[in-house]
Design a protein around this motif. Structure first.
Motif: not given
Length: 195
Positions: A62, A67, A69-75, A77
């Motif tokens: 994911d 795709s 979740d917002n916090f995890e995706q930011c970390e 990226d």
């Protein structure tokens, strides 16, 4: 999440900071399976699914696809970027969440599969003798792959593994750990020494 990021990042570091993400997912699955067998815990802490192309780490996939979740995706990226099917490290990364034993395991797995293409890795994890936990969910589908099923692939049950295989302390030397406790000698590496 930080350990999962470092886990993926270490495989990228071993491959000039860039790797086909399908191959990466297969390497991470093999490493998690080995860690589970040897130390009764995975490196990633992720959960698994069977896909038509083999078993995968669900949250990692994911995050690679953008795709999470917002916090995890930011970390995620902050550390990686993807171009087509290639995942790349953005900058140098610390690997302080990984134990010395885990790092040694990742090096061994990377060395074993260094020359494998992503297609060959898919073929490899479809080998039912080595990965009996994989079952084809059908096109465009996925099936949950519980830890218990992965453990059964080693002809172990959860209670036996939990009771008999101890944790390797942080910064332990994997080779010394194998010498001290032959029960944690990897079935995977015994089975693949000649392949």
């Amino acid at each position: 999440l930080l350990k999962m990021i470092q886990f993926a990042g270490y495989f990228l570091k071993l491959n000039n900071n860039s790797l086909n993400y399908t191959k990466l997912l297969k390497l991470m699955y093999v490493a998690d399976k080995e860690a589970l067998k040897n130390w009764d815990e995975t490196i990633s802490g992720d959960y698994y699914f069977n896909l038509p192309q083999g078993p995968i780490l669900s949250k990692v996939l994911d995050l690679i696809k953008g795709s999470g979740d917002n916090f995890e995706q930011c970390e995620w990226d902050i550390n990686f970027y993807k171009t087509d099917y290639i995942l790349k490290l953005k900058s140098k990364m610390s690997f302080d969440e990984l134990t010395a034993a885990e790092i040694e395991l990742l090096k061994l797995i990377d060395e074993k599969f260094k020359k494998y293409s992503w297609n060959k890795m898919i073929e490899y994890v479809h080998n039912n003798k080595l990965f009996p936990e994989w079952e084809n969910p059908g096109e465009n589908s996925r099936l949950p792959l519980p830890i218990e099923k992965i453990l059964k692939a080693y002809q172990c049950n959860v209670d036996i593994v939990t009771g008999e295989v101890g944790k390797v302390p942080k910064n332990a030397d994997i080779k010394k750990a194998f010498q001290k406790n032959p029960k944690i000698k990897s079935v995977f590496f015994q089975a693949h020494e000649t392949s």
